[in-house]
Design an enzyme around this catalytic site. Sequence first.
Site, PDB file in Angstrom:
ATOM      1  N   ARG A  36     -14.154  49.686  91.544  1.00 29.38           N
ATOM      2  CA  ARG A  36     -15.465  49.310  92.069  1.00 29.38           C
ATOM      3  C   ARG A  36     -15.401  48.924  93.546  1.00 29.38           C
ATOM      4  NH1 ARG A  36     -18.029  46.193  86.849  1.00 29.38           N
ATOM      5  NH2 ARG A  36     -18.970  48.075  85.973  1.00 29.38           N
ATOM      6  N   LYS A 202     -23.648  51.696  67.971  1.00 31.99           N
ATOM      7  CA  LYS A 202     -24.895  51.490  67.237  1.00 31.99           C
ATOM      8  C   LYS A 202     -26.055  52.369  67.673  1.00 31.99           C
ATOM      9  CE  LYS A 202     -24.280  46.653  66.105  1.00 31.99           C
ATOM     10  NZ  LYS A 202     -24.753  45.314  66.500  1.00 31.99           N
ATOM     11  N   GLY A 353     -19.406  52.410  81.485  1.00 31.31           N
ATOM     12  CA  GLY A 353     -19.034  51.653  80.292  1.00 31.31           C
ATOM     13  C   GLY A 353     -17.882  52.269  79.543  1.00 31.31           C
ATOM     14  N   GLY A 376     -24.642  49.684  81.919  1.00 29.03           N
ATOM     15  CA  GLY A 376     -26.025  49.342  81.579  1.00 29.03           C
ATOM     16  C   GLY A 376     -27.023  50.055  82.469  1.00 29.03           C
TER      17      GLY A 376
HETATM   18  P1  AMP Z   1     -21.076  51.453  72.841  1.00 32.47           P
HETATM   19  O1  AMP Z   1     -20.842  50.236  73.673  1.00 32.47           O
HETATM   20  O2  AMP Z   1     -22.293  51.419  72.022  1.00 32.47           O
HETATM   21  O3  AMP Z   1     -20.924  52.725  73.664  1.00 32.47           O
HETATM   22  O4  AMP Z   1     -19.924  51.462  71.768  1.00 32.47           O
HETATM   23  C1  AMP Z   1     -18.600  51.604  72.099  1.00 32.47           C
HETATM   24  C2  AMP Z   1     -17.775  51.141  70.945  1.00 32.47           C
HETATM   25  O5  AMP Z   1     -18.086  51.901  69.805  1.00 32.47           O
HETATM   26  C3  AMP Z   1     -16.300  51.300  71.179  1.00 32.47           C
HETATM   27  O6  AMP Z   1     -15.706  50.039  71.245  1.00 32.47           O
HETATM   28  C4  AMP Z   1     -15.823  52.073  69.965  1.00 32.47           C
HETATM   29  O7  AMP Z   1     -14.636  51.567  69.404  1.00 32.47           O
HETATM   30  C5  AMP Z   1     -16.965  51.885  68.967  1.00 32.47           C
HETATM   31  N1  AMP Z   1     -17.009  52.967  67.976  1.00 32.47           N
HETATM   32  C6  AMP Z   1     -17.019  54.288  68.190  1.00 32.47           C
HETATM   33  N2  AMP Z   1     -17.009  54.953  67.016  1.00 32.47           N
HETATM   34  C7  AMP Z   1     -16.971  54.030  66.028  1.00 32.47           C
HETATM   35  C8  AMP Z   1     -16.924  54.100  64.609  1.00 32.47           C
HETATM   36  N3  AMP Z   1     -16.911  55.265  63.976  1.00 32.47           N
HETATM   37  N4  AMP Z   1     -16.902  52.948  63.936  1.00 32.47           N
HETATM   38  C9  AMP Z   1     -16.902  51.758  64.583  1.00 32.47           C
HETATM   39  N5  AMP Z   1     -16.953  51.631  65.896  1.00 32.47           N
HETATM   40  C10 AMP Z   1     -16.986  52.748  66.628  1.00 32.47           C
END
Ligand code: AMP
Length: 396
Positions: A36, A202, A353, A376
């Site tokens: 950064r 999620k 991210g 974000g």
């Molecule tokens: P996000 O911040 O929503 O992009 O989520 C990223 C996180 O999702 C990472 O820490 C991954 O380990 C988690 N992730 C990806 N696939 C899975 C999965 N199948 N089950 C649980 N966590 C997951």
Amino acid sequence: MAKKTVRDLDVNGKVVLVRVDFNVPMQEGKITDDKRIVAALDTITYLIENNAKVVLFSHLGKIKSEEDKAKNDLAPVAEHLAALLGQKVAFSTETRGEALEAAVAALEEREVLLVQNTRYEDLDGKKESSNDPELGKYWASLGDVFVNDAFGTTHRAHASNVGISANLESAVGFLVEKELKFLGEAVDQPVRPLVAILGGAKVSDKIKVIESLLTKADKVIIGGGMAYTFLKAQGKEVGNSLLELDRVELAKQLLEEAGDKLVLPVDVVVADAFSNDANTQTVSVDNIPTEWEGLDCGPESIKLFSEVLKDAKTVIWNGPMGVFELEKFAHGTNGVAETLSNLTDAITIVGGGDSAAAVSQLGYEDKFTHISTGGGASLNYLEGVVLPGVEAIDEK
Ligand code: AMP
């Protein structure tokens, strides 16, 4: 609607206040990744070369206690920046008051001053993070013009970005300009086909971006933990995989509306524990065993995704395809990164991210057209949300 850029400002001999994003990871006072800081060098160097007196503002971490203050002191960043620039960087330990004002007044042309962590102002009533108007006005009073080059905080209205720009002639820096160009062109004037790849944990975190990209992209690939809510919506059993029951209806609706535009995994790697030592098996999405948890996309899914990506001319990727932090479940994310790195005729963009971290961890950093520095902020931008830190900048 074009925003002023740093090139549109007369900076010669002026005190130029610059919001940069020096929110770098640190361990025991040592910077562990300076990306950064490096990303802000173009703007800082330009200002030095054009005889400005440069005053830099940044936050680092969150400040809720005196302990946080000690942990998130920007002093080591001033030192590191000096090494990168090859010149002295003055540091103000104060975020307001006589000592800061004297440090600004002492600046000669082509000199640089870094101000202590703007969020030190949060300890006494969240003045920075709530965009306290008095604080923005005070900081603005220290300079002649303002440049916002902190893309990573443009989705927030804070005193050190929106607050200062409300009181001074303002422009975006080269980094913000670059981020807006790549993200903007990819979603608003994409060279088609445009394929979006969305992963991560999620559905609920990414609903808006899914909805927005479904209207803009030619295909939307869904992987990661999010995929299981969609698989459930198709009537499949997902065992112990991540599932948001309250989003199944929404997933059903999106599947109906999107038809074959939405691409889901066809096989997954399931595990009997959330661990690198777990027992695993690769199964079709029609046969996910009850007690097992899907933690990665399988090889057939990667083949399918690669097929979809083969002719893409623009790709936007946000979110890992599996639990890439655990080596055993990084193959899906690795596979997508590799596929993208081999697309010779496509614009490939990684939202910040976790997906940016994954690309970096897997060593594909140089193979992408653009890797966003703001998680974000880039997600908000892809959702079609106005970024207040950009909105507040003067029009050309
Ligand atoms: P996000 O911040 O929503 O992009 O989520 C990223 C996180 O999702 C990472 O820490 C991954 O380990 C988690 N992730 C990806 N696939 C899975 C999965 N199948 N089950 C649980 N966590 C997951």
